[in-house]
Design an enzyme around this catalytic site. Structure first.
Site, mmCIF file in Angstrom:
data_model
loop_
_atom_site.group_PDB
_atom_site.id
_atom_site.type_symbol
_atom_site.label_atom_id
_atom_site.label_comp_id
_atom_site.label_asym_id
_atom_site.label_seq_id
_atom_site.Cartn_x
_atom_site.Cartn_y
_atom_site.Cartn_z
ATOM 1 N N GLU A 162 0.350 1.008 -8.457
ATOM 2 C CA GLU A 162 1.697 0.592 -8.062
ATOM 3 C C GLU A 162 2.521 0.091 -9.236
ATOM 4 O OE1 GLU A 162 3.864 -2.338 -4.787
ATOM 5 O OE2 GLU A 162 1.756 -2.591 -5.262
ATOM 6 N N ASP A 177 -2.047 -3.423 -4.647
ATOM 7 C CA ASP A 177 -1.264 -3.172 -3.439
ATOM 8 C C ASP A 177 -2.066 -3.631 -2.225
ATOM 9 O OD1 ASP A 177 0.729 -2.361 -1.806
ATOM 10 O OD2 ASP A 177 0.319 -0.220 -1.972
ATOM 11 N N LYS A 213 -1.101 -4.366 -10.958
ATOM 12 C CA LYS A 213 -0.544 -4.851 -9.692
ATOM 13 C C LYS A 213 -1.335 -4.225 -8.553
ATOM 14 C CE LYS A 213 3.836 -5.623 -7.323
ATOM 15 N NZ LYS A 213 3.244 -5.463 -5.989
#
Length: 315
Positions: free
Chosen positions: A176, A35, A33
């Site tokens: 993240e 950010d 993921k």
């Protein structure tokens, strides 16, 4: 082929929150993921349009990404889904990206000091053919066939059937979290679908409540958020506001407590950065209520990012 301005605008598909891989691991592919800021790239015969999550044209904000996408696509017509990232050494930094987010035409100094990259993670259109109905595995294979040119465009790997290992790796790397995508799923524009799942790594913090801000709608007479602080030898330091995670009964009880503790002056130490927009609306309280929150990270100026209320703790 027509230019990118004639390609249909696609709303980005959104992921649902989850805590773990559901069902059989082999049904899912895991991606890190990132950010950053979501953006779709429309490229045709060397011309590029970057659009933000709402469809706004943001091409001029990121000239290095537009140039990199033109290089990657060549004469092809493609639409990519991805994230605009600013790196702080090897890790994405949203705080660093904020220096670029609303600069319409960045000057050479800003381009050099805060470079950004486009992390592509899906292909939604190729040549004259939309790919939204194709399964994720096929779209991802077409994406992986692209050869990134400059560092302004990146195609990080996906890991089919390895979600648990990727979740552990992302936690160890301080990222993240991860996004899980069902291998056979289509792309649902503008929808938050259980076919994509986001798993965030959360930290917890004990906070002291130094005030509150009235809410809106049904919470107009109640606390919309609490003003969080941390005790230090110099006094109460400002950490930000916490406004999500409350149940209705809980927020009503908490508001009654906060009203009983109201004071006229801020309990926060001067110079700890309570924004004027917060201070003007704040209802200050004696800092005697402690609570626990989750958050994704501390920003460089010491604020909680994405804090979520978990509950009061004994003072």
């Amino acid at each position: 082929m027509p230019g990118p301005e004639y390609l249909p605008i696609i709303e980005p598909m959104l992921a649902s929150a989850a805590r773990a891989t559901p069902g059989a691991e082999e049904e899912w592919a895991a991606e890190m993921k990132w950010d950053g800021a979501r953006a779709l790239a429309y490229v045709s015969d060397g011309a590029v349009i970057l659009r933000g999550r709402t469809g706004r044209d943001i091409t001029a904000c990121y000239p290095e990404i537009a140039a990199g996408l033109a290089e990657v696509a060549g004469p092809r017509t493609i639409v990519l889904d991805g994230e605009i990232i600013a790196f702080d050494e090897s890790r994405p930094s949203f705080a660093r990206l904020q220096r670029r987010l609303h600069v319409r035409r960045p000057d050479p100094v800003l381009l050099e000091t805060v470079p950004v990259s486009y992390v592509a993670f899906d292909m939604l259109h190729r040549a004259a053919r939309p790919l939204l109905a194709n399964p994720y595995a096929q779209r991802r294979a077409l994406l992986d066939d692209l050869a990134p040119g400059s560092g302004a465009v990146m195609i990080p790997p996906a890991f089919p059937g390895e979600s648990r290992a990727v979740i552990d790796a992302s936690r160890q790397l301080g990222l993240e979290g991860v996004v899980l995508k069902r291998i056979g799923s289509r792309y649902y524009p503008g929808r938050r679908s259980p076919e994509w799942l986001k798993i965030r790594h959360l930290a917890t913090a004990d906070i002291v409540i130094g005030g509150w801000l009235p809410g809106s709608g049904w919470r107009s007479e109640l606390a919309g958020s609490v003003i969080a602080g941390r005790s230090s030898p110099g006094g109460l330091e400002y950490l930000g506001q916490v406004g999500s995670g409350f149940a209705e009964e809980e927020i009503r009880d908490l508001t009654r407590r906060l009203r009983s503790l109201e004071v006229r002056e801020s309990p926060f130490t001067a110079g700890t950065g309570v924004p004027p927009s917060v201070a003007r609306r704040a209802r200050w309280t004696r800092p005697v209520l402690a609570a626990e929150v989750t958050y994704t990270e501390l920003t460089p100026d010491g604020r909680l990012r994405h804090p979520v209320w978990r509950g009061l703790r004994p003072a």
